[in-house]
Design a protein around this motif. Sequence first.
Motif, short mmCIF file in Angstrom:
data_model
loop_
_atom_site.label_atom_id
_atom_site.label_comp_id
_atom_site.label_asym_id
_atom_site.label_seq_id
_atom_site.Cartn_x
_atom_site.Cartn_y
_atom_site.Cartn_z
N GLY A 1 8.41 -2.00 -16.43
CA GLY A 1 7.37 -2.99 -16.21
C GLY A 1 6.22 -2.37 -15.46
N PHE A 2 5.29 -3.20 -14.99
CA PHE A 2 4.05 -2.71 -14.38
C PHE A 2 3.84 -3.24 -12.96
CE2 PHE A 2 3.69 -2.57 -18.94
CZ PHE A 2 3.11 -1.34 -19.20
N ASP A 3 4.82 -3.94 -12.43
CA ASP A 3 4.76 -4.42 -11.05
C ASP A 3 5.36 -3.32 -10.18
OD1 ASP A 3 4.89 -5.74 -8.65
OD2 ASP A 3 6.30 -7.28 -9.31
N THR A 4 4.50 -2.43 -9.67
CA THR A 4 4.98 -1.20 -9.05
C THR A 4 5.90 -1.44 -7.85
OG1 THR A 4 2.99 -1.09 -7.67
CG2 THR A 4 2.95 0.11 -9.75
N ALA A 5 5.78 -2.57 -7.19
CA ALA A 5 6.63 -2.84 -6.03
C ALA A 5 8.10 -2.92 -6.40
CB ALA A 5 6.19 -4.13 -5.35
N GLN A 6 8.39 -3.19 -7.68
CA GLN A 6 9.79 -3.33 -8.12
C GLN A 6 10.46 -2.00 -8.43
OE1 GLN A 6 10.82 -6.24 -11.11
NE2 GLN A 6 8.81 -7.22 -10.94
N TYR A 7 9.69 -0.92 -8.60
CA TYR A 7 10.24 0.29 -9.20
C TYR A 7 10.01 1.52 -8.33
CZ TYR A 7 9.93 -2.98 -13.08
OH TYR A 7 10.05 -4.10 -13.86
N THR A 8 10.85 2.54 -8.57
CA THR A 8 10.70 3.81 -7.86
C THR A 8 10.58 4.99 -8.81
OG1 THR A 8 13.11 4.12 -7.75
CG2 THR A 8 12.08 2.95 -5.91
N SER A 9 10.76 4.76 -10.11
CA SER A 9 10.73 5.84 -11.08
C SER A 9 9.29 6.30 -11.36
CB SER A 9 11.37 5.36 -12.39
OG SER A 9 10.97 6.14 -13.48
N ALA A 10 9.12 7.60 -11.57
CA ALA A 10 7.81 8.15 -11.92
C ALA A 10 7.31 7.58 -13.25
CB ALA A 10 7.87 9.67 -11.99
N THR A 11 8.22 7.29 -14.17
CA THR A 11 7.83 6.70 -15.45
C THR A 11 7.14 5.36 -15.25
OG1 THR A 11 9.69 7.79 -16.56
CG2 THR A 11 8.71 5.90 -17.68
N ASP A 12 7.72 4.53 -14.39
CA ASP A 12 7.12 3.22 -14.11
C ASP A 12 5.81 3.36 -13.35
OD1 ASP A 12 9.39 1.70 -15.17
OD2 ASP A 12 10.46 2.43 -13.44
N ASN A 13 5.80 4.23 -12.34
CA ASN A 13 4.59 4.40 -11.53
C ASN A 13 3.44 4.99 -12.33
OD1 ASN A 13 5.85 3.33 -9.28
ND2 ASN A 13 6.48 5.31 -8.49
N ASP A 14 3.73 5.94 -13.23
CA ASP A 14 2.68 6.51 -14.08
C ASP A 14 2.04 5.44 -14.95
OD1 ASP A 14 2.65 9.12 -13.26
OD2 ASP A 14 3.71 9.93 -14.98
N ALA A 15 2.88 4.55 -15.51
CA ALA A 15 2.36 3.53 -16.42
C ALA A 15 1.48 2.52 -15.69
CB ALA A 15 3.53 2.81 -17.10
N ALA A 16 1.74 2.31 -14.41
CA ALA A 16 0.96 1.34 -13.63
C ALA A 16 -0.25 1.98 -12.96
CB ALA A 16 1.85 0.69 -12.58
N GLU A 17 -0.22 3.28 -12.78
CA GLU A 17 -1.27 3.97 -12.00
C GLU A 17 -2.69 3.67 -12.50
OE1 GLU A 17 -2.84 6.41 -8.99
OE2 GLU A 17 -0.83 5.60 -9.24
N PRO A 18 -2.96 3.64 -13.83
CA PRO A 18 -4.35 3.40 -14.25
C PRO A 18 -4.88 2.02 -13.87
CG PRO A 18 -3.02 4.30 -16.06
CD PRO A 18 -2.08 3.91 -14.98
N ILE A 19 -3.97 1.06 -13.63
CA ILE A 19 -4.36 -0.34 -13.51
C ILE A 19 -4.76 -0.73 -12.09
CG2 ILE A 19 -3.52 -2.72 -13.85
CD1 ILE A 19 -1.43 -1.46 -15.83
N TYR A 20 -4.18 -0.07 -11.09
CA TYR A 20 -4.27 -0.58 -9.73
C TYR A 20 -4.99 0.35 -8.76
CZ TYR A 20 -0.55 -3.74 -11.31
OH TYR A 20 0.18 -4.67 -11.99
N ASN A 21 -5.32 -0.23 -7.62
CA ASN A 21 -5.73 0.52 -6.43
C ASN A 21 -4.86 0.08 -5.26
OD1 ASN A 21 -8.96 0.06 -7.63
ND2 ASN A 21 -8.17 2.11 -7.24
N ARG A 22 -4.92 0.88 -4.20
CA ARG A 22 -4.25 0.53 -2.94
C ARG A 22 -5.29 0.50 -1.83
NH1 ARG A 22 -1.41 3.01 -6.58
NH2 ARG A 22 -2.50 4.96 -6.31
N LEU A 23 -4.90 0.08 -0.65
CA LEU A 23 -5.84 0.07 0.47
C LEU A 23 -6.35 1.48 0.74
CD1 LEU A 23 -4.09 -2.38 2.95
CD2 LEU A 23 -6.10 -2.83 1.53
N VAL A 24 -5.42 2.42 0.73
CA VAL A 24 -5.76 3.84 0.89
C VAL A 24 -5.06 4.60 -0.23
CG1 VAL A 24 -6.10 3.72 3.39
CG2 VAL A 24 -3.82 4.21 2.49
N GLU A 25 -5.60 5.76 -0.59
CA GLU A 25 -5.02 6.52 -1.69
C GLU A 25 -5.05 8.01 -1.37
OE1 GLU A 25 -7.09 5.30 -5.23
OE2 GLU A 25 -6.16 3.31 -5.21
N PHE A 26 -4.16 8.75 -2.00
CA PHE A 26 -4.16 10.20 -1.85
C PHE A 26 -5.29 10.79 -2.69
CE2 PHE A 26 0.37 9.11 -1.18
CZ PHE A 26 0.48 9.57 0.13
N GLU A 27 -5.93 11.81 -2.16
CA GLU A 27 -6.95 12.50 -2.94
C GLU A 27 -6.31 13.08 -4.19
OE1 GLU A 27 -8.49 15.72 -0.65
OE2 GLU A 27 -6.57 16.77 -0.54
#
Length: 530
Positions: A37-63
């Motif tokens: 899925g795309f609700d990143t708070a539910q997941y820890t896998s890189a596969t899930d996080n990669d799929a959600a990465e284009p969609i979201y921002n966070r308060l702070v982010e890594f360069e």
Amino acid sequence: MRHATLLATLLGLGLLPQAPTLLAKNLVFCSEGSPAGFDTAQYTSATDNDAAEPIYNRLVEFERGGTAVQPALATAWQVSEDGLRYTFQLREGVKFHGNKDFTPSRDFNADDVLFTFQRMLDRQHPFRKAYPTEFPYFVSMGLDKNIAHIEKSGPLSVTFTLNTVDAAFIQNLAMSFASILSAEYADYLLAQGRPSDINQKPIGTGPFMFQRYQKDSQIRYKGNKDYWAAQEVKIDNLVFSINIDPSVRIQKLRRNECQVTLHPRPADLPTLKADSSLQILQKPGFNLGYIAYNTQHPPFDRLEVRQAMDMAVNKQAIVQAVYQEAGQLAVNAMPPTQWSYDDSIEDAGFDPDKARALLKAAGVEEGTEVTLWAMPVQRPYNPNAKLMAEMLQADWGKVGLKVRIVSYEWGEYLKRMKNGEHDIALIGWTGDNGDPDNWLGTLYSCDAIGSNNYSQWCDQEYDTLVKQAKQVTDREQRTALYQQAQQRLKQQVPITPVAHSTVNQPISAKVVDFKVSPFGRNDFSGVSVD
């Protein structure tokens, strides 16, 4: 057809004005698995996080390509003298995406931050009651217990109050699980009786807008023309082409059917490096591939059995066969590039005779059957889990055990491991934030059982050390505590560290400014194609 032919003729004769040709910039990423899925708070896998990465921002982010934290949806923040209050000033004029069902009526504000975190904090939160789910990262780092409350002091100002000092708090907020969701969209979904759409029809503020997802096939995104950092959106259409087989990913890259891929087999690297149409980006691996023993399953609840299993593993042979030139033998529970790593720790050594004697003394009968779970996907920390499992099957067979190899689809594999269904499992980790707690707390603490602690191991002496280390800000003091924790973990053997690997990422020579993340992320913000 006749109208189309006539139009083409008129254009060819110059009797109609020619429209300017605008070629869309497209990039295809050959990914390795389907996200749950795309609700990143539910997941820890890189596969899930990669799929959600284009969609979201966070308060702070890594360069991009680095470990430094920089402003994102928060433009600045202040920390109180006692280290317990973090006040964030939020960015003005940030637009949320829309979709065919929902159009936002307002910009991003403090209410969105409150919704994002209160949903994780409060089990009685209306949205969480309507859409029950768990938040493994949030819990495994103890944030559910340590965040006392969150409040807004204005439409663009939010304060987090902690119960105890958390030296890694800012780094944690740059991780995928802390992606900011739209409170307005959540209210809309609740009213429609479709709260689970937050996971399957995601809306964020990021550089790309979600279009559609076909499991085991592709995910499509569109460049966000209203992005608050518009200069970072250089691709019109981004496609994730899902290909489990690494040989298929490489074939597609070489045919220019995709322009970026990941996790090549070590044996493929010489050919890829010789291809002038490609470039191989390389970075020292901030990762660990390891064997997790389920300490809640007999006989692995006994220390001497885990010691025997550890001694029976021919790690050097595995590293040579599975990782080849891209692997380094691992001794410790995190990589040597992580500050606070204790380089005084040594392996017990490969000793199958002693392992057999330990098993016999522990009452483990010859021919005892155990299951070994092998990952179905390739990762930098384990490029060939099937081969590793077969080699371990042989190693443990030599000390009298009957090893049965099992596997599942990746999402199911992780879910079942979190439930503790395995005896022994192959797994690994790529660091997420550069802090030792991301290894020693997230993977092996008591709080992490049910999320990332696949050994189901809870040791109070170890846990006390890790918690103390997180509550002091002096790096020297933290290092001393973390090194004591590493020594305790090594003595108790909940895992056998196997290898760290160098990350090799093949991309087309046409791709500009793609950065290899030390945390294993694939980020397409700021990336373009010639």
